[in-house]
Design a protein around this motif. Structure first.
Motif, short mmCIF file in Angstrom:
data_model
loop_
_atom_site.label_atom_id
_atom_site.label_comp_id
_atom_site.label_asym_id
_atom_site.label_seq_id
_atom_site.Cartn_x
_atom_site.Cartn_y
_atom_site.Cartn_z
N GLU A 117 -11.83 -1.00 -16.99
CA GLU A 117 -11.13 -1.34 -15.76
C GLU A 117 -10.28 -2.59 -15.94
OE1 GLU A 117 -14.47 0.55 -12.67
OE2 GLU A 117 -13.99 -1.59 -12.62
N HIS A 118 -10.81 -3.58 -16.64
CA HIS A 118 -10.08 -4.83 -16.87
C HIS A 118 -8.83 -4.56 -17.71
CE1 HIS A 118 -10.42 -9.34 -16.83
NE2 HIS A 118 -9.53 -9.18 -17.80
N LEU A 119 -8.98 -3.79 -18.79
CA LEU A 119 -7.84 -3.49 -19.65
C LEU A 119 -6.74 -2.76 -18.90
CD1 LEU A 119 -9.64 -2.37 -22.94
CD2 LEU A 119 -7.94 -4.21 -22.78
N ASP A 120 -7.12 -1.75 -18.14
CA ASP A 120 -6.12 -0.96 -17.41
C ASP A 120 -5.34 -1.84 -16.43
OD1 ASP A 120 -6.86 1.31 -18.78
OD2 ASP A 120 -8.05 2.16 -17.13
N ALA A 121 -6.07 -2.66 -15.69
CA ALA A 121 -5.40 -3.51 -14.69
C ALA A 121 -4.59 -4.62 -15.36
CB ALA A 121 -6.44 -4.12 -13.75
N LEU A 122 -5.14 -5.22 -16.40
CA LEU A 122 -4.45 -6.32 -17.08
C LEU A 122 -3.13 -5.86 -17.70
CD1 LEU A 122 -4.36 -9.22 -18.16
CD2 LEU A 122 -5.79 -8.47 -20.07
N ARG A 123 -3.16 -4.74 -18.39
CA ARG A 123 -1.95 -4.26 -19.04
C ARG A 123 -0.90 -3.87 -17.99
NH1 ARG A 123 -2.53 0.29 -21.95
NH2 ARG A 123 -0.81 -0.19 -23.38
N ALA A 124 -1.34 -3.28 -16.87
CA ALA A 124 -0.39 -2.93 -15.81
C ALA A 124 0.24 -4.18 -15.20
CB ALA A 124 -1.10 -2.10 -14.74
N LEU A 125 -0.56 -5.19 -14.92
CA LEU A 125 -0.03 -6.43 -14.36
C LEU A 125 0.97 -7.09 -15.31
CD1 LEU A 125 -3.33 -7.84 -12.82
CD2 LEU A 125 -1.30 -7.13 -11.53
N LEU A 126 0.65 -7.08 -16.59
CA LEU A 126 1.56 -7.71 -17.57
C LEU A 126 2.82 -6.89 -17.79
CD1 LEU A 126 -1.03 -9.07 -20.16
CD2 LEU A 126 0.27 -10.37 -18.46
N ARG A 127 2.80 -5.63 -17.40
CA ARG A 127 4.03 -4.81 -17.41
C ARG A 127 4.89 -5.08 -16.17
NH1 ARG A 127 0.41 -0.59 -19.26
NH2 ARG A 127 0.31 0.23 -17.12
N GLY A 128 4.38 -5.90 -15.27
CA GLY A 128 5.13 -6.22 -14.06
C GLY A 128 4.88 -5.28 -12.91
N GLU A 129 3.84 -4.46 -13.00
CA GLU A 129 3.56 -3.50 -11.95
C GLU A 129 2.78 -4.14 -10.80
OE1 GLU A 129 1.56 -0.15 -13.66
OE2 GLU A 129 2.99 0.03 -15.32
N ARG A 130 2.88 -3.53 -9.63
CA ARG A 130 2.04 -3.90 -8.50
C ARG A 130 0.81 -2.99 -8.53
NH1 ARG A 130 2.68 -7.06 -4.33
NH2 ARG A 130 4.89 -7.30 -4.88
N VAL A 131 -0.37 -3.59 -8.54
CA VAL A 131 -1.58 -2.83 -8.83
C VAL A 131 -2.54 -2.84 -7.64
CG1 VAL A 131 -3.55 -2.57 -10.38
CG2 VAL A 131 -1.37 -3.42 -11.27
N LEU A 145 2.32 -9.88 -10.37
CA LEU A 145 2.66 -11.22 -10.85
C LEU A 145 4.08 -11.58 -10.42
CD1 LEU A 145 1.34 -10.96 -14.53
CD2 LEU A 145 0.21 -12.09 -12.60
N ASP A 146 4.26 -12.78 -9.91
CA ASP A 146 5.61 -13.26 -9.59
C ASP A 146 6.39 -13.57 -10.86
OD1 ASP A 146 4.97 -12.98 -6.97
OD2 ASP A 146 5.13 -15.11 -6.45
N TRP A 147 5.67 -13.97 -11.93
CA TRP A 147 6.33 -14.33 -13.18
C TRP A 147 5.71 -13.55 -14.34
CZ3 TRP A 147 10.64 -16.88 -12.58
CH2 TRP A 147 10.80 -17.75 -11.48
N PRO A 148 5.92 -12.24 -14.37
CA PRO A 148 5.41 -11.47 -15.50
C PRO A 148 6.18 -11.81 -16.77
CG PRO A 148 6.85 -10.09 -14.17
CD PRO A 148 6.69 -11.40 -13.43
N PRO A 149 5.64 -11.51 -17.93
CA PRO A 149 6.38 -11.74 -19.17
C PRO A 149 7.67 -10.92 -19.20
CG PRO A 149 4.07 -11.28 -19.62
CD PRO A 149 4.30 -10.97 -18.18
N ALA A 150 8.64 -11.38 -19.96
CA ALA A 150 9.92 -10.67 -20.07
C ALA A 150 9.72 -9.27 -20.64
CB ALA A 150 10.89 -11.47 -20.93
N ALA A 151 8.79 -9.15 -21.57
CA ALA A 151 8.43 -7.85 -22.14
C ALA A 151 6.92 -7.76 -22.16
CB ALA A 151 9.00 -7.70 -23.55
N ALA A 152 6.39 -6.56 -21.94
CA ALA A 152 4.94 -6.40 -21.89
C ALA A 152 4.32 -6.77 -23.23
CB ALA A 152 4.60 -4.96 -21.53
N PRO A 153 3.41 -7.74 -23.26
CA PRO A 153 2.78 -8.14 -24.51
C PRO A 153 1.62 -7.23 -24.86
CG PRO A 153 1.94 -9.49 -22.75
CD PRO A 153 2.96 -8.56 -22.12
N GLU A 154 1.22 -7.26 -26.13
CA GLU A 154 0.06 -6.50 -26.54
C GLU A 154 -1.20 -7.15 -26.00
OE1 GLU A 154 -0.14 -6.44 -30.81
OE2 GLU A 154 -0.57 -8.57 -30.96
N VAL A 155 -2.17 -6.33 -25.67
CA VAL A 155 -3.49 -6.79 -25.26
C VAL A 155 -4.50 -6.14 -26.20
CG1 VAL A 155 -5.24 -6.83 -23.44
CG2 VAL A 155 -2.80 -7.04 -22.84
N LEU A 156 -5.27 -6.97 -26.90
CA LEU A 156 -6.26 -6.46 -27.84
C LEU A 156 -7.63 -6.44 -27.19
CD1 LEU A 156 -3.81 -7.34 -29.59
CD2 LEU A 156 -5.43 -8.05 -31.34
#
Length: 290
Positions: A117-131, A145-156
């Motif tokens: 659940e954490h991975l799914d939500a974290l990766r979506a938030l970092l893609r700039g999505e509203r979750v 996020l108001d200030w998501p990364p410019a490009a979705a970063p990898e999450v390990l």
């Protein structure tokens, strides 16, 4: 080409990090890794400091234990690092050591469910999505996020058992393996990760990071054996390397041939000169690795 890193052990006091990070940066080391082991040092605060003190070395945190963190906070902190230091932060998450999680009242009944659940939500938030999600552990109501990364970063994700490895393949962008993982363990992990990737229909690259117990110097073999035994691990030859740059490079190469993309040298907790160790890795071992 195999990426080489070194971990700054949190058994060292936090004030030592600045000198080690600068030594890594000056020597040309590719990656410096940190741990958020309980109850030693904070992963995000240490990563932010190391990134600010350096110019080029990538800084990884392996791992952030998700039972301690609301996923929105993890996303906010990750996004801040990625925006301030583009391309230089690497974050991994894991379900944490269950005894430690129990000590702080955060032990989950189903650690694998929580991690998913954490991975799914974290990766979506970092893609700039509203979750919005109403999971067993992760609950978000229109969070973005108001200030998501410019490009979705990898999450390990940190993983070891079959269920966690398949989950990492399906839901993470890479996997972090412990130093108890020899070449055959890396091959096994790759197979299970690929099973998870296939089940999720993923075809993107999945990075595998593995730590390697490493000691060098006149007393290297004794220190390495004592470290491995203290961890309760089998003192098998493939679970670590003691010796000069040539011996270390060969051990790294064996892990790379088994499927590791990144090998992170893990010095013993009593390493007498951590600054010299990162210079040894960057200046002596790195040139020997293809």
């Amino acid at each position: 080409m195999t990426v080489l890193g070194v971990v700054f052990r949190p058994q060292l006091p936090p004030e030592r990090l600045r000198a080690v990070a600068r030594a890594a940066d000056d020597a040309g080391l590719e990656e410096l890794w940190l741990w958020e082991d309980c109850f030693l040092e904070g992963g995000i605060s240490a990563a932010a400091a190391a990134l600010a003190w350096t110019e080029r070395v990538r800084v990884g945190v392996g791992l952030l234990p998700v039972p301690l963190r609301n996923v929105a906070v993890t996303a906010m902190e990750a996004a801040t690092l990625h925006r301030m230091f583009p391309g230089r932060a690497i974050l991994g998450v894991g379900h944490g050591v269950q005894d430690w999680m129990g000590q702080v009242g955060a032990r989950a009944e189903s650690p694998v469910t929580l991690l998913r659940e954490h991975l799914d939500a974290l990766r979506a938030l970092l893609r700039g999505e509203r979750v919005s999600t109403d999971g067993r552990y992760v609950k978000l109501d229109g969070v973005a996020l108001d200030w998501p990364p410019a490009a979705a970063p990898e999450v390990l994700a940190g993983a070891g058992g079959p269920r966690s490895l398949r989950l990492s393949g399906a839901a993470a962008d890479g996997t972090v393996l412990t130093a108890a993982t020899g070449p055959e363990g890396v091959r096994r992990a790759r197979r299970l990760i690929d099973e998870g990737r296939e089940s999720a229909g993923r075809t993107d690259h999945h990075r595998v990071v593995v730590y390697l117990h490493t000691a060098t110097g006149s007393d290297a073999a004794a220190r390495l054996r004592a470290e491995i035994e203290a961890n309760g691990e089998d003192p098998l030859p493939e679970h670590g390397v003691a010796g000069d740059a040539g011996a270390v490079a060969k051990a790294v190469q064996r892990l790379a041939e088994a499927g590791a993309d990144t090998v992170v040298l893990q010095p013993t907790a009593d390493e007498p000169d951590p600054e010299a160790f990162v210079r040894f890795a960057a200046e002596e071992v790195r040139p020997l690795i293809t």
